[in-house]
Design an enzyme around this catalytic site. Structure first.
Site, PDB file in Angstrom:
ATOM      1  CG  HIS A   1      -1.698   1.197   1.457  1.00 37.46           C
ATOM      2  ND1 HIS A   1      -1.323   2.139   2.383  1.00 37.46           N
ATOM      3  CD2 HIS A   1      -2.831   1.676   0.874  1.00 37.46           C
ATOM      4  CE1 HIS A   1      -2.193   3.130   2.373  1.00 37.46           C
ATOM      5  NE2 HIS A   1      -3.120   2.880   1.468  1.00 37.46           N
TER       6      HIS A   1
ATOM      7  CD  GLU B   1      -2.652   2.602  -3.410  1.00 43.00           C
ATOM      8  OE1 GLU B   1      -3.036   1.612  -2.777  1.00 43.00           O
ATOM      9  OE2 GLU B   1      -3.155   3.743  -3.247  1.00 43.00           O
ATOM     10  CG  HIS B   2      -0.265   6.233  -0.414  1.00 32.97           C
ATOM     11  ND1 HIS B   2      -0.691   7.373   0.217  1.00 32.97           N
ATOM     12  CD2 HIS B   2      -1.276   5.348  -0.313  1.00 32.97           C
ATOM     13  CE1 HIS B   2      -1.900   7.180   0.691  1.00 32.97           C
ATOM     14  NE2 HIS B   2      -2.280   5.959   0.390  1.00 32.97           N
TER      15      HIS B   2
ATOM     16  CD  GLU C   1      -5.115   5.170   3.333  1.00 31.10           C
ATOM     17  OE1 GLU C   1      -3.933   5.506   3.086  1.00 31.10           O
ATOM     18  OE2 GLU C   1      -5.817   4.511   2.549  1.00 31.10           O
TER      19      GLU C   1
END
Lengths: 418, 432
Positions: B67, B70-71, B142
């Protein structure tokens, strides 16, 4: 194509081969009042639960299942000062299912609207009690979603005492005990007899045939004229502040501004662009400066409601950063007011709005919604008009709009787990 | 280029595997304005231990790397991919699941340029200590946002019961502590191992010409140099494949208005991949509909005695290496809910018999709902699961659904529902 079924009842049919599904939206709108909001919300739940022919939700669900998994349901929402109850159907086009499926769906809608489970001037009592309990639970459960909760608190703070907009479109707990299986019959009859009705049908359909089907609905003429659509309130000088504390990992900081610009009125398109620059997109000032540069939040965004004039900003942050974030947000607002954004960003935001509108034309429910909006506001939106209007927005238009922002309320939900 | 026409559904899909191994599929939609393109890497949050490309020893990265990567893919040394899409009037985004990472855009114009931006930003990594450090604040927020979401906690709580020693129980984003350990080097190592064209697929749906689109993508790829393809291995070795490690029950106190409860079924049966796996998945979904959907007698009974309400939902997830089902509701009777759900599951055979007359209806409804998805470019493209289901797309799924018979459900029920794999998780209001 537009058809007038009777006074106050209009049908709009859009025939298109683009989609494999058809959409039907039957929108009942009326002036909202202290008494009707929660009542109509519960009524919507009752109407989608059962009918005379399908007296349990299982019987109704089985009918939908046999119609190729059709969705037929209700919901409530509001547009400015109007409260709207919608009956909506979404189902596979006859071509991919069986001939006559659309007609069967229209029959089912007729059954739901004209033959709810009412006997002796009362809704079925056990169904009523159960649905009232369920609505109560679901309203209470909304507080579990902290982003939603903070948004609700901000609205409550923003709207003046006594304003009907303090009451959410889905109703409020304090009204529920006042409702009964009998009182909802009155609510129901009032809606079917007096509401303004707009029916929108979209899909691979024959327009005349659809008009014939709906002409068999027993709607009586109605005057259906209402007061102003848009909600306005006088701004206050000193913003209201409210703070609450809960056991949370993340604090929420929400700000409410008044922006008295309304749907399709003066400065409307410039307000869309202003919102895109300030916080309505990942290119925006808030996203770039609060999230990307300062690394203070995962979400930092803004939106404008062009029916009630509320412009809001929301973020989720660490409590120790509260002051810094609030200052940073105000700095972004001031920057837009002073025209501190480059022409590249202006152009990108404009392109993004046009892109968003055009991609919306590929979602059938979106088109239906847009048609309804146009009919209710007596306006017309199409790509050409939108592109022209957006294109014409200048940097000074954006500045002019931003300078109408008036900070009215700040709500802070403190998280004390850290 | 392969061309396959699905006559009943009136759709054509074009596909081609490029020389570098990238699989490209294009489905043109007549009358549509937008084009949606999604580039997916067969790599997700559970792939945390692997042999890096060119190395021999197993390497383990901190939780949340997929993840985080991905960012960080969007940010380059001197620009941000978001801005490039913005300049082309496109919307872009990305998401990470247990087993996949996807990058996407949707646009009405400049499709060629947007495809170039998509391929270029995913195939050109840039990570530095400084940009990695900056992202920790954003992802930290998040994670905390999800930590306050009781439905998210319920879901991961249940996964913690079903797979207590396996990576599926860990939040896809990792934890504030684990992401603190992530370095630029971790990202590069992971990137080189998994982000190879042969481990990716690109799906384009919308207002495009298939020939042109393929040509653009081929040109883009031909202009780049890639390392020779290795076959990235991240075999998930379960801690205990018999499921003896399943924790039957746990509960968490949170600030919620009333209890939330979730019952889970971990599949302990080995399931083949490919089309057999797809058929298995669809059959389980039909089975769950027969037992629990709103046309079932069970649903009406539980609804009327207020064990469930409109918040009731259930789902079946089948991914690379694991599969499980879950059932949840807000309820004032959490024990009764789990007892009832488990009783229905354990009596599934009799339940199927009793609901035989409903089977055709339920299958027809699922068929209708799947056909409806063909109106959504996102749904068509996102449905594609690559190798897992033997390259089946949504159109193949619809075709496969038609072949399932009620007799298939009896076998599925026996294989899938085993008491050893059943567990319950509750989120309950804090006691004062």
């Amino acid at each position: 194509m537009d058809f007038k079924l009777t006074d106050g009842v209009d049908l709009h049919v859009i025939s298109t081969p683009q989609f494999k599904t058809n959409q039907i939206l039957i929108n009942f709108s009326t002036q909202q009042s202290k008494k009707n909001i929660t009542a109509r919300s519960l009524l919507a739940d009752l109407l989608e639960t059962s009918t005379h022919k399908y007296p349990t939700q299982t019987a109704l669900a089985r009918q939908m299942s046999s119609l190729f998994g059709a969705y037929v349901g209700t919901n409530v929402t509001r547009m400015g000062n109007l409260h709207t109850l919608r009956v909506r159907a979404s189902f596979v086009n006859d071509q991919y299912a069986v001939a006559g499926l659309t007609d069967q769906i229209i029959d089912l809608l007729h059954e739901m609207i004209f033959h709810p489970l009412i006997d002796n001037d009362s809704f079925d009592e056990p169904t009523f009690t159960l649905q009232r309990n369920n609505l109560q639970s679901s309203i209470k459960a909304l507080a579990d979603d902290k982003q939603f909760y903070a948004g609700m608190q901000l609205r409550d703070l923003y709207f003046k005492d006594g304003s009907l907009l303090k009451i959410p479109s889905f109703g409020q707990l304090s009204d529920l005990p006042k409702l009964s299986a009998e009182s909802l019959v009155t609510t129901y009859r009032d809606m079917v007899v007096n509401d303004r009705i707009n029916i929108v049908v979209l899909g691979n359909v024959d327009e005349q045939h659809i008009a014939e089907e709906f002409s068999q609905f027993e709607f009586q003429p109605r005057s259906a004229s209402f007061g102003p659509l848009f909600y306005q309130q006088t701004p206050i000088i000193e913003p209201k502040r409210k703070q609450q504390t809960q056991k949370l990992n993340q604090a929420k900081l929400n700000l409410a501004y008044q922006l008295p610009i309304y749907y399709q009125e003066k400065d409307y398109y410039a307000s869309l662009v202003m919102n895109g620059i300030l916080g309505g997109s990942p290119l925006s000032k808030l996203f770039v400066n609060v999230r990307e540069k300062a690394s203070l939040a995962y979400y930092a965004s803004s939106q404008h409601n062009a029916f009630n004039g509320l412009f809001s900003i929301q973020t989720g942050i660490q409590s120790e950063n509260r002051k810094q974030v609030e200052r940073l947000i105000q700095d972004q607002v001031t920057a837009v007011m002073q025209g501190e954004f480059d022409s590249e960003l202006l152009q990108e935001v404009k392109d993004g709005i046009v892109n968003q509108y055009e991609t919306g034309l590929d979602i059938s429910s979106n088109i239906v919604e847009q048609v309804l909006l146009d009919k209710i506001t007596q306006s017309r939106t199409d790509t050409q008009i939108l592109v022209q209007e957006i294109k014409a927005v200048t940097a000074s238009d954006v500045v002019h709009v931003a300078n109408q922002l008036r900070l009215q309320a700040v709500y802070y939900l403190n998280g004390d787990l850290n | 280029m392969n061309e396959q026409y699905y006559q009943k559904l009136n759709e054509t899909i074009y596909s081609s595997q490029l020389e570098n191994g990238l699989l490209v599929q294009v489905l043109p939609k007549t009358g549509f304005h937008k084009t949606y393109a999604i580039l997916t890497v067969d790599f997700g949050s559970i792939d945390r231990s692997f042999i890096p490309a060119g190395k021999e020893d197993i390497y383990t990265v901190p939780n949340g790397v997929a993840h985080f990567l991905e960012h960080k893919m969007f940010e380059k040394e001197d620009h941000d991919a978001f801005d490039l899409f913005g300049q082309l009037g496109a919307d872009s985004n990305a998401f990470t699941s247990f087993t996949q990472t996807s990058y996407l855009f949707s646009a009405t114009d400049h499709i060629h340029e947007n495809l170039d931006v998509l391929l270029n930003f995913v195939q050109d990594p840039y990570f530095s200590a400084q940009t990695v450090q900056k992202e920790k604040g954003i992802i930290g927020q998040e994670i905390k946002m999800y930590d306050d979401d009781p439905n998210w906690r319920l879901y991961f709580g249940l996964l913690g019961n079903l797979y207590p020693q396996d990576p599926m129980h860990i939040d896809i984003a990792g934890s504030v502590e684990s992401i603190e350990k992530i370095t630029a080097e971790d990202l590069y190592t992971t990137y080189r191992t998994f982000y190879q064209p042969s481990n990716m697929n690109l799906f384009v749906v919308g207002n495009v010409d298939a020939q042109d689109t393929l040509k653009w993508i081929e040109q883009n790829q031909a202009a780049k140099k890639f390392e020779p393809a290795t076959d990235p291995k991240s075999e998930l070795v379960l801690n205990d494949e018999t499921g003896k490690d399943v924790i039957p029950f746990r509960t968490l106190e949170m600030d919620v208005s009333r209890p939330k409860v979730m019952v889970g079924v971990r599949g302990l049966d080995p399931v083949e991949t490919g089309r057999t796996g797809l058929k298995y998945r669809l059959a389980v979904e039909l089975l769950l509909d027969i037992l629990f959907d709103d046309t079932s007698d069970n649903y009406l009974r539980l609804y009327n005695n207020e064990t469930i309400d409109d918040s009731f939902s259930y789902n079946f997830e089948m991914q690379r290496g694991f599969h499980f089902a879950y059932f949840s509701s807000d309820t004032n009777q959490p024990e009764r809910f789990s007892d009832e759900i488990i009783a229905i599951l354990e009596g599934a055979k009799q339940q199927i018999e009793a609901a035989t007359s409903q089977f055709d209806n339920i299958k027809r409804a699922m068929l209708g709902r799947m056909i409806s998805l063909l109106d959504s470019p996102e749904a068509i493209a996102n449905h594609y699961s690559g190798k897992l289901f033997g390259g089946a797309n949504l159109l193949d799924e619809i075709t496969t659904l038609a072949t399932i018979k009620i007799d298939d459900l009896y076998q599925i029920e026996k294989d899938f529902i085993q008491s050893q794999g059943i567990s319950v998780y509750q989120v309950v209001p804090k006691r004062n």
